[in-house]
Design an enzyme around this catalytic site. Structure first.
Site, short mmCIF file in Angstrom:
data_model
loop_
_atom_site.label_atom_id
_atom_site.label_comp_id
_atom_site.label_asym_id
_atom_site.label_seq_id
_atom_site.Cartn_x
_atom_site.Cartn_y
_atom_site.Cartn_z
N HIS A 1 0.84 -1.21 0.00
CA HIS A 1 0.00 0.00 0.00
C HIS A 1 0.87 1.26 0.00
O HIS A 1 0.66 2.16 -0.82
CB HIS A 1 -0.90 -0.03 1.24
N GLU A 2 1.84 1.31 0.91
CA GLU A 2 2.68 2.51 1.00
C GLU A 2 3.61 2.63 -0.20
O GLU A 2 3.94 3.75 -0.62
CB GLU A 2 3.47 2.51 2.31
N HIS B 1 1.84 4.60 -2.83
CA HIS B 1 1.99 6.04 -2.62
C HIS B 1 3.39 6.51 -3.05
O HIS B 1 3.54 7.52 -3.74
CB HIS B 1 1.80 6.37 -1.14
N GLU C 1 -4.51 7.82 -3.25
CA GLU C 1 -5.07 6.59 -2.70
C GLU C 1 -5.41 5.59 -3.80
O GLU C 1 -5.34 4.38 -3.59
CB GLU C 1 -6.30 6.90 -1.85
#
Length: 493
Positions: A258-259, A262, A288
């Site tokens: 997830h990170e 980003h 997101e």
């Protein structure tokens, strides 16, 4: 063009200082000594004072007035759009308020961490009330003379052009099908999960392997541990954090993916935009969309799970499931839980909707902070069917309100909607995607996202960018269709 050149040179220094300020926040979340919290609050306030002075510098207004918009190309016009928007917002907020917000939110972040560890909301309530009071004052200043409510004005910091009314309509379209799917899945047999204890050092080694597989450049980044995983920075210094649990390796793996979504967005922005207003993600909704499509549509796909299953078996041996199909089902289990960041794809947005509704009431003053814990617990039980067992699983689980990020939560669900639309277009344009992902090769997917979304930074407005990438305007339909098809197949419903 002298005014334009002078303004961009000035803005470059401002952008650099903002990166330094962000590094202070990263340090606070990762390696700062606990006893340094009060001093760090003063440091953050001092930095914000410098930044606010630059954002409101009278020369910025003079430079803007001296620029002929008709003479600007597409990139220059986008630069001016961002600078004008930021300058207008900054000049509406008194320097005193800007610095006080930076000081109080820095202190509140530490207070939240302590209250969360102690499972005691009342330890956090007084300073949260102060954060809200300051943000209400800021929201009123930003909304004055516009059609925005104070909460709408706050949303602009994270998703320019959106409003509470727009988001409420979107969420209203999502809710019925999400609730219906959730009820079907929770009524079906639950897939077998992993079993065993998973060495933390091996989890971190795996997280680095996975980060590299998704294109994260560790020469311009690093991976650390924090209570709440996050990504920080842009351009040539983009850092992420993850977390580990010896009983739940998926927490580390998918927090990392997830990170990385980003971080790769920030690392892949065109180098010409470095240290300019275009050199960062255009909105939190678009940001997101990158983290969620990396984590879910790619990272939790049947094809990528084939690769991840082999990685897990090689590192941990017997993990309690004996096939890639069983592993895929375990990765995508729909289960009862309290934590938004650990929620499955089906229920995640229902967690966000709770926060969206409650924070609007906090900002409007309809919900006193003293009543927040009870309001949260009542809403959660009504939506999920079981009670919250402790504050760290309830209203203390997220860091966002402690640092004043009101208007941020709805961008998570907006990002999921964008991700659904992008995934539909990705499947259309990269027909060999599954074959690549089974080998752990994400380049087809990440390359498409880099080309169509990430490289542009802030060049386009958020919905314009997604529309250009997809060939049509984003809507909730692709996300809902994807969820129903995927989980219907896994659960046989």
């Amino acid at each position: 063009m002298s005014a334009y050149q002078d303004l961009l040179a000035f803005q470059r220094e401002t952008e650099a200082l903002q990166q330094v300020s962000g590094r202070l926040g990263w340090d606070q979340e990762t390696v700062m000594p606990r006893g340094a919290a009060a001093q760090r609050g003063e440091e953050m306030a001092a930095m914000e004072g410098v930044l606010h002075a630059r954002r409101t510098d009278p020369r910025v207004g003079d430079w803007l007035a001296g620029i002929d918009d008709a003479a600007l190309d597409t990139v220059a016009a986008a630069q001016m759009r961002h600078i004008r928007r930021a300058h207008d917002r900054a000049t509406r907020v008194p320097a005193r308020l800007s610095a006080e917000l930076a000081r109080v939110t820095s202190l509140a972040q530490g207070a939240w961490a302590e209250a969360r560890a102690a499972d005691d909301f009342q330890r956090f309530a007084p300073i949260l009330a102060e954060v809200i009071r300051l943000r209400q004052e800021e929201g009123a200043a930003l909304a004055e003379g516009t059609d925005y409510t104070p909460y709408d004005a706050m949303i602009q910091d994270y998703e320019p052009g959106a409003s509470a009314a727009f988001l409420e309509n979107l969420f209203g379209a999502l809710r019925p099908r999400l609730v219906s799917l959730r009820e079907k899945l929770l009524g079906a047999p639950t897939p077998k999960g992993l079993s065993g204890t998973f060495d933390v050092a091996q989890q971190l080694a795996l997280s680095e392997t996975i980060a590299k597989a998704f294109g994260y450049d560790l020469a311009r980044g690093r991976i650390d541990r924090a209570v709440h995983p996050f990504s920080s920075g842009s351009g040539q210094d983009v850092r992420i954090t993850t977390r580990t649990d010896a009983e739940n390796p998926f927490d580390c793996v998918y927090s990392t993916i997830h990170e990385v979504g980003h971080a790769c967005y920030e690392q892949n922005i065109h180098s010409d935009f470095l240290l300019t207003p275009l050199g960062a993600g255009v909105s939190m909704g678009v940001h997101e969309s990158q983290s969620r499509i990396y984590e879910n549509q790619i990272g939790r796909s049947r094809a990528f799970c084939e690769y991840l299953y082999r990685q897990m078996r090689d590192r941990f041996g017997d993990i309690g499931v004996d096939s890639a199909d069983a592993f895929y089902a375990a990765v995508n289990t729909v289960h009862r839980d309290y934590i938004r960041t650990e929620a499955d794809e089906v229920q995640y947005n229902l967690h966000v909707l709770i926060r969206f509704d409650l924070e609007r009431q906090l900002i409007s003053g309809d919900l006193p902070v003293a009543d927040l814990e009870q309001a949260w617990n009542e809403r959660f039980e009504a939506d999920f069917g079981y009670p919250v067992n402790k504050p760290s699983n309830g209203c203390l689980q997220d860091v966002h309100w402690s640092v004043g990020l009101f208007g941020y939560f709805p961008t998570y669900t907006l990002g999921n909607v964008y991700a659904g639309s992008l995934h539909e277009a990705l499947l259309r344009d990269v027909p060999q995607l599954d074959e690549q992902l089974m080998r752990g090769d994400t380049s087809g997917a990440t390359g498409w996202l880099r080309e169509n979304v990430q490289q542009h930074g802030g060049l386009y407005e958020p919905r314009e960018l997604i529309t250009l990438a997809c060939g049509k305007a984003p809507s909730e339909a692709p996300l809902l269709d994807y969820l129903e098809a995927k989980f219907g197949a896994i659960y046989g419903v």
